[in-house]
Design an enzyme around this catalytic site. Structure first.
Site, mmCIF file in Angstrom:
data_model
loop_
_atom_site.group_PDB
_atom_site.id
_atom_site.type_symbol
_atom_site.label_atom_id
_atom_site.label_comp_id
_atom_site.label_asym_id
_atom_site.label_seq_id
_atom_site.Cartn_x
_atom_site.Cartn_y
_atom_site.Cartn_z
ATOM 1 N N LYS A 66 0.803 -1.230 0.000
ATOM 2 C CA LYS A 66 0.000 0.000 0.000
ATOM 3 C C LYS A 66 0.839 1.286 0.000
ATOM 4 C CE LYS A 66 -4.089 -1.893 2.232
ATOM 5 N NZ LYS A 66 -5.123 -1.737 3.248
ATOM 6 N N ASP A 102 -9.755 2.992 2.340
ATOM 7 C CA ASP A 102 -9.825 2.295 3.637
ATOM 8 C C ASP A 102 -10.416 3.221 4.709
ATOM 9 O OD1 ASP A 102 -8.827 -0.248 3.009
ATOM 10 O OD2 ASP A 102 -6.756 0.426 3.163
HETATM 11 P P1 NAP Z 1 -0.185 -2.543 11.142
HETATM 12 O O1 NAP Z 1 0.151 -1.419 10.235
HETATM 13 O O2 NAP Z 1 0.773 -3.669 11.289
HETATM 14 O O3 NAP Z 1 -0.433 -1.895 12.614
HETATM 15 C C1 NAP Z 1 -0.738 -2.671 13.736
HETATM 16 C C2 NAP Z 1 -0.920 -1.772 14.968
HETATM 17 O O4 NAP Z 1 -1.300 -2.605 16.062
HETATM 18 C C3 NAP Z 1 0.333 -1.027 15.389
HETATM 19 O O5 NAP Z 1 -0.027 0.195 15.937
HETATM 20 C C4 NAP Z 1 0.914 -1.961 16.471
HETATM 21 O O6 NAP Z 1 1.641 -1.293 17.471
HETATM 22 C C5 NAP Z 1 -0.343 -2.486 17.111
HETATM 23 N N1 NAP Z 1 -0.115 -3.820 17.707
HETATM 24 C C6 NAP Z 1 0.127 -4.983 17.033
HETATM 25 N N2 NAP Z 1 0.276 -6.006 17.913
HETATM 26 C C7 NAP Z 1 0.162 -5.466 19.148
HETATM 27 C C8 NAP Z 1 0.230 -5.998 20.462
HETATM 28 N N3 NAP Z 1 0.441 -7.313 20.683
HETATM 29 N N4 NAP Z 1 0.033 -5.168 21.514
HETATM 30 C C9 NAP Z 1 -0.195 -3.839 21.320
HETATM 31 N N5 NAP Z 1 -0.259 -3.271 20.084
HETATM 32 C C10 NAP Z 1 -0.093 -4.068 19.014
HETATM 33 O O7 NAP Z 1 -1.572 -3.209 10.742
HETATM 34 P P2 NAP Z 1 -2.843 -2.517 10.024
HETATM 35 O O8 NAP Z 1 -2.693 -2.629 8.556
HETATM 36 O O9 NAP Z 1 -3.055 -1.182 10.639
HETATM 37 O O10 NAP Z 1 -4.013 -3.543 10.429
HETATM 38 C C11 NAP Z 1 -4.412 -3.671 11.762
HETATM 39 C C12 NAP Z 1 -5.641 -4.555 11.880
HETATM 40 O O11 NAP Z 1 -6.721 -4.006 11.162
HETATM 41 C C13 NAP Z 1 -5.480 -5.978 11.344
HETATM 42 O O12 NAP Z 1 -6.128 -6.834 12.254
HETATM 43 C C14 NAP Z 1 -6.214 -5.948 10.021
HETATM 44 O O13 NAP Z 1 -6.747 -7.210 9.670
HETATM 45 C C15 NAP Z 1 -7.332 -4.977 10.332
HETATM 46 N N6 NAP Z 1 -7.829 -4.282 9.130
HETATM 47 C C16 NAP Z 1 -9.166 -4.378 8.842
HETATM 48 C C17 NAP Z 1 -9.661 -3.738 7.724
HETATM 49 C C18 NAP Z 1 -11.129 -3.825 7.389
HETATM 50 O O14 NAP Z 1 -11.478 -3.575 6.227
HETATM 51 N N7 NAP Z 1 -11.978 -4.101 8.331
HETATM 52 C C19 NAP Z 1 -8.797 -2.998 6.876
HETATM 53 C C20 NAP Z 1 -7.436 -2.914 7.219
HETATM 54 C C21 NAP Z 1 -6.956 -3.572 8.360
HETATM 55 P P3 NAP Z 1 3.185 -0.809 17.235
HETATM 56 O O15 NAP Z 1 3.077 0.467 16.458
HETATM 57 O O16 NAP Z 1 3.701 -0.623 18.613
HETATM 58 O O17 NAP Z 1 3.850 -1.919 16.490
#
Ligand code: NAP
Length: 276
Positions: A66, A102
């Site tokens: 992305k 998104d």
């Molecule tokens: P990402 O860029 O990897 O970001 C993940 C975030 O979660 C970061 O802020 C990370 O913190 C935090 N995190 C991860 N594991 C953690 C833990 N064990 N404890 C505390 N904080 C934690 O991922 P993303 O693309 O934003 O996606 C995040 C979620 O949204 C996923 O589950 C994805 O499937 C979902 N999502 C859903 C949709 C939808 O259409 N509904 C669309 C996009 C994403 P740090 O910054 O400290 O690493």
């Protein structure tokens, strides 16, 4: 001639976008097909050039491309440019135009369930790619007060400092956010915690949750994360990540075809495949 659409990412086999878009092409009588395409990180530039060369009509972009796709596009919409991520590409007369649906998809799903969302003091948990898109889209939609809480505070500070829209924000530690919890009208959970057996538990305690708070979690598989179930138990109204997924797809479909698709049909189709 049949038009070609696609989604590029790695992994890609799990994507439900082909199901959703191929169904819509059938419903609206459009001679087109949408393919999932596995594109490795190191092949992105070549893949984009190839898709352009064969005259693809449009495509979605998912993890891990992305952000990295931006230099390979001919034009990037201002919201997508400020977020720094593109999830939808439209081929306009041979030029590839990038958009981000998104965050706006999240806002459309929220608006449908909580029309008065702009007045709600909001907390976003997490500061990854999805949180960034949602924060910018909510700020662009006019929400005035959005606080952030993330394990890595610097990432939340970056979102706050790079947002081009006027919005009041404090970056809280987990402890501080838990103390402030009853002040929020809207809480949005964007971390993957609760998505798999390997990442269970809650991103923060909901002990001080006010039962009038609207609680949303962008995870949709499982349909109800432990965080959402706990919020529901405390009396809060809840929303899972399905509306965000459906509306980001609906907005992409509209960019490609000019048609606003039937989001209820899309939701039912995805739900039936998730066993909901
Ligand atoms: P990402 O860029 O990897 O970001 C993940 C975030 O979660 C970061 O802020 C990370 O913190 C935090 N995190 C991860 N594991 C953690 C833990 N064990 N404890 C505390 N904080 C934690 O991922 P993303 O693309 O934003 O996606 C995040 C979620 O949204 C996923 O589950 C994805 O499937 C979902 N999502 C859903 C949709 C939808 O259409 N509904 C669309 C996009 C994403 P740090 O910054 O400290 O690493």
């Amino acid at each position: 001639m049949q038009k070609l659409f696609a989604v590029i990412g790695d992994p890609i086999a799990h994507s439900m976008s082909p199901l959703m878009h191929n169904d819509l092409f059938g419903v609206y009588g459009i001679n087109a097909h949408y393919h999932p395409l596995l594109v490795k990180k190191e092949s992105l530039q070549e893949a984009v050039a190839g898709l352009k060369a064969i005259g693809i009509s449009g495509f979605n972009v998912t993890v891990p491309h992305k952000e990295r796709i931006i230099p390979f596009l001919d034009y990037v919409d201002p919201l997508a440019g400020s977020i720094g991520a593109v999830n939808t590409v439209v081929n306009k007369e041979g030029k590839l135009h990038g958009y981000n649906t998104d965050g706006t998809g999240y806002v459309a799903g929220l608006q449908a369930a909580l029309p008065e969302f702009k007045n709600k003091r909001t907390l976003i948990i997490g500061a990854g790619g999805a949180a960034r898109g949602i924060y910018f889209a909510l700020a662009a939609a006019g929400l005035q007060h959005i606080d952030l809480c993330n394990r890595t505070a610097e990432k939340a500070e970056l979102i706050k400092n790079e947002c081009p829209y006027e919005v009041q924000t404090t970056v809280y530690s987990k402890d501080m956010a838990e103390k402030e919890l009853s002040q929020y009208g809207l809480i949005i959970q964007t971390t993957p915690i609760g998505m798999s057996a390997a990442s269970q538990g809650l991103p923060l305690s909901l002990q001080r949750l006010d039962s009038k708070t609207f609680v949303s979690d962008i995870i949709y598989n499982p349909l109800y994360s432990p965080f959402l179930l706990q919020a529901q138990k405390a009396g809060a109204e809840i929303q899972n990540g399905l509306p965000m997924f459906v509306y980001q797809g609906a907005l992409a479909f509209e960019l490609w075809t000019g048609i606003k698709p039937d989001t209820n049909r899309m939701k039912k189709l995805v739900l039936s495949h998730l066993g909901g």
